[in-house]
Design a protein around this motif. Structure first.
Motif, short mmCIF file in Angstrom:
data_model
loop_
_atom_site.label_atom_id
_atom_site.label_comp_id
_atom_site.label_asym_id
_atom_site.label_seq_id
_atom_site.Cartn_x
_atom_site.Cartn_y
_atom_site.Cartn_z
N ARG A 86 35.77 39.99 -3.15
CA ARG A 86 34.71 39.66 -4.10
C ARG A 86 35.03 40.32 -5.44
O ARG A 86 35.51 41.45 -5.48
N VAL A 87 34.75 39.61 -6.53
CA VAL A 87 34.97 40.15 -7.87
C VAL A 87 33.88 41.17 -8.17
O VAL A 87 32.69 40.85 -8.18
N ALA A 88 34.29 42.43 -8.40
CA ALA A 88 33.35 43.50 -8.70
C ALA A 88 33.28 43.81 -10.20
O ALA A 88 32.28 44.33 -10.69
N LYS A 89 34.36 43.47 -10.92
CA LYS A 89 34.42 43.82 -12.35
C LYS A 89 35.38 42.88 -13.04
O LYS A 89 36.44 42.55 -12.49
N LEU A 90 35.02 42.44 -14.24
CA LEU A 90 35.91 41.64 -15.09
C LEU A 90 36.13 42.38 -16.40
O LEU A 90 35.21 43.00 -16.92
N ALA A 91 37.35 42.30 -16.92
CA ALA A 91 37.66 42.96 -18.19
C ALA A 91 38.86 42.26 -18.82
O ALA A 91 39.56 41.48 -18.17
N VAL A 92 39.09 42.56 -20.09
CA VAL A 92 40.31 42.14 -20.77
C VAL A 92 41.14 43.39 -20.99
O VAL A 92 40.66 44.37 -21.57
N LEU A 93 42.36 43.37 -20.47
CA LEU A 93 43.29 44.49 -20.64
C LEU A 93 44.10 44.25 -21.90
O LEU A 93 44.82 43.26 -22.01
N ARG A 94 43.99 45.13 -22.85
CA ARG A 94 44.75 45.05 -24.09
C ARG A 94 46.03 45.88 -23.95
O ARG A 94 46.08 46.81 -23.14
N PRO A 95 47.07 45.54 -24.71
CA PRO A 95 48.31 46.34 -24.63
C PRO A 95 48.03 47.83 -24.82
O PRO A 95 47.23 48.22 -25.68
N PHE A 96 48.64 48.64 -23.97
CA PHE A 96 48.56 50.09 -23.98
C PHE A 96 47.17 50.64 -23.65
O PHE A 96 46.89 51.80 -23.89
N ALA A 97 46.31 49.82 -23.07
CA ALA A 97 44.98 50.26 -22.67
C ALA A 97 44.92 50.39 -21.14
O ALA A 97 45.93 50.23 -20.46
N LEU A 98 43.74 50.69 -20.61
CA LEU A 98 43.54 50.90 -19.18
C LEU A 98 42.27 50.19 -18.75
O LEU A 98 41.27 50.21 -19.47
N VAL A 99 42.31 49.55 -17.59
CA VAL A 99 41.11 49.03 -16.94
C VAL A 99 40.93 49.85 -15.68
O VAL A 99 41.80 49.85 -14.80
N THR A 100 39.82 50.58 -15.60
CA THR A 100 39.56 51.43 -14.44
C THR A 100 38.98 50.61 -13.31
O THR A 100 38.41 49.54 -13.51
N GLY A 101 39.13 51.13 -12.11
CA GLY A 101 38.64 50.45 -10.93
C GLY A 101 37.18 50.73 -10.66
O GLY A 101 36.47 51.32 -11.47
N VAL A 102 36.74 50.29 -9.50
CA VAL A 102 35.39 50.55 -9.01
C VAL A 102 35.51 51.12 -7.61
O VAL A 102 36.54 50.99 -6.96
N ARG A 103 34.45 51.73 -7.13
CA ARG A 103 34.46 52.29 -5.77
C ARG A 103 34.74 51.19 -4.76
O ARG A 103 34.13 50.12 -4.80
N GLY A 104 35.69 51.44 -3.87
CA GLY A 104 36.02 50.49 -2.82
C GLY A 104 36.99 49.41 -3.23
O GLY A 104 37.27 48.50 -2.44
N ALA A 105 37.54 49.46 -4.45
CA ALA A 105 38.47 48.42 -4.91
C ALA A 105 39.67 48.33 -3.98
O ALA A 105 40.21 49.34 -3.54
N CYS A 106 40.09 47.10 -3.70
CA CYS A 106 41.24 46.90 -2.80
C CYS A 106 42.37 46.16 -3.49
O CYS A 106 43.50 46.19 -3.02
N ALA A 107 42.09 45.48 -4.60
CA ALA A 107 43.12 44.69 -5.28
C ALA A 107 42.68 44.43 -6.71
O ALA A 107 41.51 44.56 -7.06
N THR A 108 43.65 44.04 -7.53
CA THR A 108 43.39 43.67 -8.91
C THR A 108 44.07 42.34 -9.19
O THR A 108 45.25 42.17 -8.85
#
Length: 140
Positions: A86-108
């Motif tokens: 299930r999708v828990a979070k959506l974001a746009v990853l910009r060059p040299f940035a970071l997208v953090t996870g969520v509790r229980g994340a299993c894949a990206t």
């Protein structure tokens, strides 16, 4: 690199039961290490499994990113790559940035910017990967 490092594992991506795209599976250390880095042409989608957060170090383009959790077993550890998620979070990853996870994340899940909008992907949607058969095509 040897072994599976140089070969991409391919599958089909289902969103809400709809077949929306080809997807590359980054399901080994070497495939996750490479990710989208150094690709002249980006694949339509890349699933990093396991993985809960991603970085854009060395990237020259932004990416759509979805952080996925198990559909049936939240917060219970690793799940198979073809298990419903299930999708828990959506974001746009910009060059040299970071997208953090969520509790229980299993894949990206990553895609070129705009890919998720084209699929109609939103938070809460079910995502599933269907692996390619031995002949190279996914069995739906």
């Amino acid at each position: 690199m040897t072994g599976q490092a140089g070969r991409d594992a391919r599958a089909r991506l289902l969103v809400g039961g709809r077949d929306v795209s080809d997807v590359l599976l980054a399901d080994t250390y070497w495939r996750r290490l490479r990710g989208m880095l150094g690709r002249r042409t980006l694949p339509p989608a890349l699933l990093l499994h396991p993985g809960g957060s991603v970085h854009g170090m060395g990237m020259t383009r932004s990416l759509d990113v979805a952080v996925l959790v198990p559909r049936d077993r939240p917060d219970r550890g690793r799940v198979p790559v073809d298990a419903p998620m299930r999708v828990a979070k959506l974001a746009v990853l910009r060059p040299f940035a970071l997208v953090t996870g969520v509790r229980g994340a299993c894949a990206t899940l990553e895609a070129p910017v705009g890919g998720f909008a084209g699929w109609g992907l939103s938070v809460g949607d079910e995502v599933q990967v269907v692996r390619a058969a031995a002949g190279g095509t996914a069995q739906l």
